[in-house]
Write an enzyme that holds these catalytic residues in place. Structure first.
Site, PDB file in Angstrom:
ATOM      1  N   SER A 187       0.837  -1.198   0.000  1.00 26.28           N
ATOM      2  CA  SER A 187       0.000   0.000   0.000  1.00 26.28           C
ATOM      3  C   SER A 187       0.876   1.253   0.000  1.00 26.28           C
ATOM      4  O   SER A 187       1.687   1.432  -0.908  1.00 26.28           O
ATOM      5  CB  SER A 187      -0.957  -0.030   1.190  1.00 26.28           C
ATOM      6  OG  SER A 187      -1.937   0.979   1.081  1.00 26.28           O
ATOM      7  N   ASP A 271      -9.230  -6.600  -2.959  1.00 20.49           N
ATOM      8  CA  ASP A 271      -8.780  -5.410  -2.233  1.00 20.49           C
ATOM      9  C   ASP A 271      -9.937  -4.429  -2.095  1.00 20.49           C
ATOM     10  O   ASP A 271     -10.497  -3.954  -3.084  1.00 20.49           O
ATOM     11  CB  ASP A 271      -7.620  -4.753  -2.984  1.00 20.49           C
ATOM     12  CG  ASP A 271      -6.901  -3.694  -2.156  1.00 20.49           C
ATOM     13  OD1 ASP A 271      -7.555  -3.025  -1.340  1.00 20.49           O
ATOM     14  OD2 ASP A 271      -5.679  -3.546  -2.322  1.00 20.49           O
ATOM     15  N   HIS A 303      -6.913  -6.244   0.987  1.00 16.82           N
ATOM     16  CA  HIS A 303      -5.869  -5.229   1.060  1.00 16.82           C
ATOM     17  C   HIS A 303      -4.764  -5.599   2.043  1.00 16.82           C
ATOM     18  O   HIS A 303      -3.585  -5.494   1.729  1.00 16.82           O
ATOM     19  CB  HIS A 303      -6.472  -3.881   1.452  1.00 16.82           C
ATOM     20  CG  HIS A 303      -5.502  -2.744   1.373  1.00 16.82           C
ATOM     21  ND1 HIS A 303      -4.973  -2.304   0.179  1.00 16.82           N
ATOM     22  CD2 HIS A 303      -4.939  -1.973   2.336  1.00 16.82           C
ATOM     23  CE1 HIS A 303      -4.145  -1.307   0.402  1.00 16.82           C
ATOM     24  NE2 HIS A 303      -4.090  -1.081   1.705  1.00 16.82           N
TER      25      HIS A 303
END
Length: 346
Positions: A187, A271, A303
């Site tokens: 991320s 995600d 995610h």
């Protein structure tokens, strides 16, 4: 004298043109459209104020709601051999990190891990524990400024310096193979890692990105849909007049094609925060100039938990990537015990 024109004459005689009155339905429609325009304008103004005032709080979340900033556990809790590391960024900010060592020592790579935007490095320890078991590696876990026991306040400019300080520390260590430093970012950490790899082609051997966004600008358009016509990354067709207000754009899409090292893209198709299409766009841009790129998706990956939901295939993917692009160097093999076929033994 000159005669007055028709309207003037009519006005002199008290005549007025007929007034066309709107029907109730038309009047209601006009009122509705005005409300929509004023409401949209209000939302844009509110969004702009939020963007300017609270953007750091939206991008960087060092403390999860209901939890303390302090580390809830240390690597010792998971019986991991580790070292507390304190270092300074280029601007003097004091940073904290954990260097988690594989025990017993292995001639494996050292992974420089960059976390997501929320929480602290202690929340990633279970992932790191399994990574060390499966990949036979060391892991360096950096607390960004403002996170954990690191001083300062997070910002893109500052975190770039933090990442560089961590890499420079690793390259000076005598207890690791500095030719096999792998950057792993998830991320926000992927944006950090991509920037570091781009700036250090001679120090970073490979890059692994997991569920990384194209840019914060594109994510802002997702978080604030009513602003999508005013903000966006380089691929957006919007006027992008609000881009200049974003202090941490983290535009990975604009640098990914400038990274020379091998890149592994790990994408969770479930995600819920970053659209999987972001990873696909990053990969498509990267392979324009870099043939050493691999893209692997995981149908059940979310995610934060692609590493868990991906199971055996997840770890096997990373291991094959490392074996192919940063194999154990021959000099190390000469110093290791070998079996009767000349292969290094445990």
């Amino acid at each position: 004298s000159r005669s007055p024109s028709y309207p003037e004459a009519g006005a002199f005689l008290g005549w007025r043109p007929p007034v066309r009155r709107r029907s109730p339905a038309a009047a209601a429609m006009v009122s509705f459209l005005k409300a929509v325009v004023y409401g949209a304008g209000g939302l844009v103004v509110v969004g702009m104020v939020a963007l300017v005032t609270f953007q750091e709080r939206l991008v960087y979340v060092p403390v999860l709601p209901g939890l303390a900033r302090a580390y809830p556990i240390t690597p010792a809790r998971l019986r991991l051999d580790y070292e507390d590391v304190f270092l300074r960024a280029a601007d003097g900010v004091r940073l904290h990190a954990w260097f988690v060592k594989h025990s017993p020592p292995k001639p494996g790579p050292t992974v420089l891990f960059f976390q997501e935007n929320a929480g602290n490095i202690a929340h990633r320890l279970e992932f790191v524990r399994i990574m060390m078991q499966r990949l036979q590696c060391n892991v360096f876990m950096l607390s960004y400024r403002g996170y954990g026991e690191s001083d300062g306040h997070p910002s893109q400019h500052g975190i770039i310096m933090d990442a560089q300080a961590a890499l420079d520390h690793l390259t000076r260590r005598k207890d690791i193979d500095t030719s096999r430093i792998v950057v792993f970012g998830r991320s926000l950490g992927g944006a950090v890692g991509a920037m570091l790899a781009r700036n250090n082609s001679d120090k970073v051997s490979a890059l692994i990105l997991e569920n990384t966004f194209t840019s914060i600008l594109d994510m802002a358009a997702i978080m604030f849909p009513f602003l999508k016509w005013f903000i966006g990354g380089s691929g957006s067709k919007s006027p992008k007049v609000l881009n200049y207000l974003v202090r941490s754009p983290w535009s990975t899409i604009d640098i990914i094609d400038k990274i020379e090292q091998p890149i592994l893209f790990l994408s969770g198709l479930q995600d819920e925060l970053v659209p999987p299409s972001h990873m696909q766009m990053l990969y498509a841009k990267a392979i324009e100039n870099n043939r050493d790129c691999r893209f692997v998706d995981f149908p059940n990956g979310t995610h934060m938990d692609t590493w868990f939901n991906g199971g055996e295939r997840y770890w096997r993917t990373i291991q094959l990537f490392l074996d192919h692009y940063i194999p154990e160097i021959k000099e190390c093999i000469l110093n290791c015990e070998v079996d009767d076929k000349g292969n290094p033994s445990d």
